[in-house]
Scaffold this motif. Structure first.
Motif, PDB file in Angstrom:
ATOM      1  N   ILE A   8       5.710   1.086 -12.097  1.00  0.00           N
ATOM      2  CA  ILE A   8       4.925   1.651 -11.292  1.00  0.00           C
ATOM      3  C   ILE A   8       3.497   1.233 -11.912  1.00  0.00           C
ATOM      4  O   ILE A   8       3.301   1.065 -12.870  1.00  0.00           O
ATOM      5  N   HIS A   9       2.797   0.779 -10.871  1.00  0.00           N
ATOM      6  CA  HIS A   9       1.477   0.241 -10.911  1.00  0.00           C
ATOM      7  C   HIS A   9       0.499   1.218 -10.529  1.00  0.00           C
ATOM      8  O   HIS A   9       0.786   1.890  -9.075  1.00  0.00           O
ATOM      9  N   PRO A  17      -4.369   7.267  -0.151  1.00  0.00           N
ATOM     10  CA  PRO A  17      -3.211   8.109   0.474  1.00  0.00           C
ATOM     11  C   PRO A  17      -2.095   6.810   0.626  1.00  0.00           C
ATOM     12  O   PRO A  17      -1.123   7.159   1.075  1.00  0.00           O
ATOM     13  N   VAL A  18      -2.426   5.610   0.397  1.00  0.00           N
ATOM     14  CA  VAL A  18      -1.547   4.542   0.640  1.00  0.00           C
ATOM     15  C   VAL A  18      -0.511   4.176  -0.701  1.00  0.00           C
ATOM     16  O   VAL A  18      -1.115   4.008  -1.945  1.00  0.00           O
ATOM     17  N   VAL A  19       0.729   4.195  -0.295  1.00  0.00           N
ATOM     18  CA  VAL A  19       1.485   3.689  -1.494  1.00  0.00           C
ATOM     19  C   VAL A  19       2.379   2.621  -1.116  1.00  0.00           C
ATOM     20  O   VAL A  19       3.003   2.614   0.159  1.00  0.00           O
ATOM     21  N   LEU A  20       2.712   1.770  -2.105  1.00  0.00           N
ATOM     22  CA  LEU A  20       3.310   0.435  -1.858  1.00  0.00           C
ATOM     23  C   LEU A  20       4.662   0.431  -2.444  1.00  0.00           C
ATOM     24  O   LEU A  20       4.786   1.198  -3.491  1.00  0.00           O
ATOM     25  N   SER A  21       5.483   0.255  -1.566  1.00  0.00           N
ATOM     26  CA  SER A  21       6.999  -0.030  -2.206  1.00  0.00           C
ATOM     27  C   SER A  21       7.614  -1.536  -2.146  1.00  0.00           C
ATOM     28  O   SER A  21       7.228  -2.166  -1.206  1.00  0.00           O
ATOM     29  N   VAL A  22       8.118  -2.103  -3.177  1.00  0.00           N
ATOM     30  CA  VAL A  22       8.959  -3.373  -3.130  1.00  0.00           C
ATOM     31  C   VAL A  22      10.048  -3.276  -3.661  1.00  0.00           C
ATOM     32  O   VAL A  22      10.246  -3.507  -4.914  1.00  0.00           O
ATOM     33  N   PRO A  23      11.112  -3.230  -2.769  1.00  0.00           N
ATOM     34  CA  PRO A  23      12.469  -2.760  -3.496  1.00  0.00           C
ATOM     35  C   PRO A  23      13.365  -3.846  -3.498  1.00  0.00           C
ATOM     36  O   PRO A  23      14.372  -3.836  -4.414  1.00  0.00           O
ATOM     37  N   LEU A  54       2.888 -10.491  -3.669  1.00  0.00           N
ATOM     38  CA  LEU A  54       2.147 -10.153  -2.529  1.00  0.00           C
ATOM     39  C   LEU A  54       1.285  -8.984  -2.711  1.00  0.00           C
ATOM     40  O   LEU A  54       0.313  -8.893  -2.126  1.00  0.00           O
ATOM     41  N   ALA A  55       1.911  -8.054  -3.659  1.00  0.00           N
ATOM     42  CA  ALA A  55       1.078  -6.689  -3.683  1.00  0.00           C
ATOM     43  C   ALA A  55       0.002  -6.890  -4.632  1.00  0.00           C
ATOM     44  O   ALA A  55      -0.725  -5.792  -5.095  1.00  0.00           O
ATOM     45  N   THR A  64      -1.479   2.316  -5.735  1.00  0.00           N
ATOM     46  CA  THR A  64      -0.344   2.756  -6.314  1.00  0.00           C
ATOM     47  C   THR A  64       0.826   2.050  -5.873  1.00  0.00           C
ATOM     48  O   THR A  64       1.261   1.840  -4.646  1.00  0.00           O
ATOM     49  N   ALA A  65       1.791   1.191  -6.586  1.00  0.00           N
ATOM     50  CA  ALA A  65       2.818   0.580  -6.076  1.00  0.00           C
ATOM     51  C   ALA A  65       4.153   0.880  -6.938  1.00  0.00           C
ATOM     52  O   ALA A  65       4.124   1.045  -8.416  1.00  0.00           O
ATOM     53  N   ILE A  66       5.373   0.723  -6.370  1.00  0.00           N
ATOM     54  CA  ILE A  66       6.584   0.951  -6.911  1.00  0.00           C
ATOM     55  C   ILE A  66       7.341  -0.171  -6.612  1.00  0.00           C
ATOM     56  O   ILE A  66       7.758  -0.325  -5.387  1.00  0.00           O
ATOM     57  N   ILE A  67       7.705  -1.003  -7.815  1.00  0.00           N
ATOM     58  CA  ILE A  67       8.347  -2.203  -7.631  1.00  0.00           C
ATOM     59  C   ILE A  67       9.672  -2.207  -8.382  1.00  0.00           C
ATOM     60  O   ILE A  67       9.788  -2.044  -9.738  1.00  0.00           O
ATOM     61  N   ALA A  68      10.876  -2.688  -7.780  1.00  0.00           N
ATOM     62  CA  ALA A  68      12.035  -2.568  -8.321  1.00  0.00           C
ATOM     63  C   ALA A  68      12.165  -3.945  -9.316  1.00  0.00           C
ATOM     64  O   ALA A  68      11.756  -4.800  -8.998  1.00  0.00           O
ATOM     65  N   ARG A  69      12.804  -3.528 -10.459  1.00  0.00           N
ATOM     66  CA  ARG A  69      13.150  -4.685 -11.394  1.00  0.00           C
ATOM     67  C   ARG A  69      14.636  -5.111 -11.252  1.00  0.00           C
ATOM     68  O   ARG A  69      14.804  -6.595 -11.387  1.00  0.00           O
TER      69      ARG A  69
END
Length: 280
Positions: A8-9, A17-23, A54-55, A64-69
């Motif tokens: 989580i970044h 209000p924008v949240v990024l997801s990279v799954p 890219l994020a 805020t970004a949620i990035i899968a490992r």
């Protein structure tokens, strides 16, 4: 912050209000000794290779970004838990269901086969294997997206999830280099989708909408337009930011990072206008 299988970044109190997801960019492979028919190196085609890079510009600006490992090979976060070929599981998986096109193609909740390589796993999984992957990675990832969007909506009155992916070069579909998916308007206000299209087109990229990718399980699950929670899937042609072998970051990465940073900045500016997006 790292939470087991994803990072989580950003701040607990969201700045926008924008949240990024990279799954699908995860490349921390668990111990697969004896489980796979092929070396992991041959299965990396399942990855959205380095899509997390890219994020970076948007993250540096406070998004805020949620990035899968963990990799998509282990479990696909962009599929419903029911979207699993029952033949992959000893004794079957759940109740009887209609096979989806993804399931038939081998790319369900846990990928079964890959293109010309063929079958991935040496043997069927147990129900316990599947349950552990869901409880250990899938459920926490989705719970975190839901929590971040709820925080954003509570603070700003609106939230937008941008679910970031990469794709092979398209043949047909206008040879689009960027494909935006909003489930044909079901998950995202049209003005937000149009704004995203304008940002990418203004940077010189060929942009398509909802074809061949209209958006997957993540945006379908987390969008709630009636409550002013929107979700947009963004697919990026890998040749734009990877090297010729589609393996390592290439010369186009910095330019695309800047455009995605501009995308988030533009969307935040739009969402900051109270009357710009009306709940339906």
């Amino acid at each position: 912050m790292t939470v087991s299988s994803f990072d989580i970044h950003g701040l607990a109190i969201l700045d926008s209000p924008v949240v990024l997801s990279v799954p699908h960019a995860g490349r921390d492979y668990p111990d697969t000794a004896g489980l796979l028919r092929h070396p992991v190196e041959r299965l990396r085609a399942l990855e959205d290779r380095h899509a997390d890079r890219l994020a970076e510009r948007a993250i540096a600006a406070g998004t805020t970004a949620i990035i899968a490992r963990l990799p998509r090979l282990w479990i696909d976060l962009n599929r419903a838990t029911s979207d699993l070929d029952p033949g992959m599981v000893v004794g079957g998986h759940g109740s009887a269901q209609t096979a989806t096109s993804r399931m038939r193609g081998g790319l369900g909740l846990i990928p079964r086969r890959l293109g010309t390589i063929g079958e991935i796993w040496r043997a069927a999984l147990t129900r316990e294997d599947v349950a552990r992957r869901i409880a250990g990675h899938y459920d926490p990832y989705h719970a975190m997206i839901a929590a971040m969007l709820a925080r954003a909506q509570a603070r700003f009155g609106v939230a937008l999830l941008v679910d970031l992916h990469s794709m092979p070069p398209l043949v047909g579909y206008g040879e689009s280099q960027i494909v935006l998916g909003d489930r044909f308007g079901a998950t995202c206000a049209p003005q937000l989708s149009a704004l995203a299209e304008a940002v990418f087109a203004g940077a010189g990229y060929r942009v398509g909408t909802n074809a061949p990718y209209a958006g997957g399980h993540i945006i379908t699950r987390h969008a709630n337009r009636a409550n002013n929670v929107h979700a947009l899937q963004v697919e990026v042609d890998r040749t734009l930011y990877l090297d010729a072998a589609l393996d390592k970051p290439g010369q186009g990465l910095a330019a695309l990072q800047a455009v995605i940073g501009r995308l988030v900045e533009t969307l935040v500016a739009q969402l900051s206008v109270p009357t710009a997006i009306a709940a339906e």
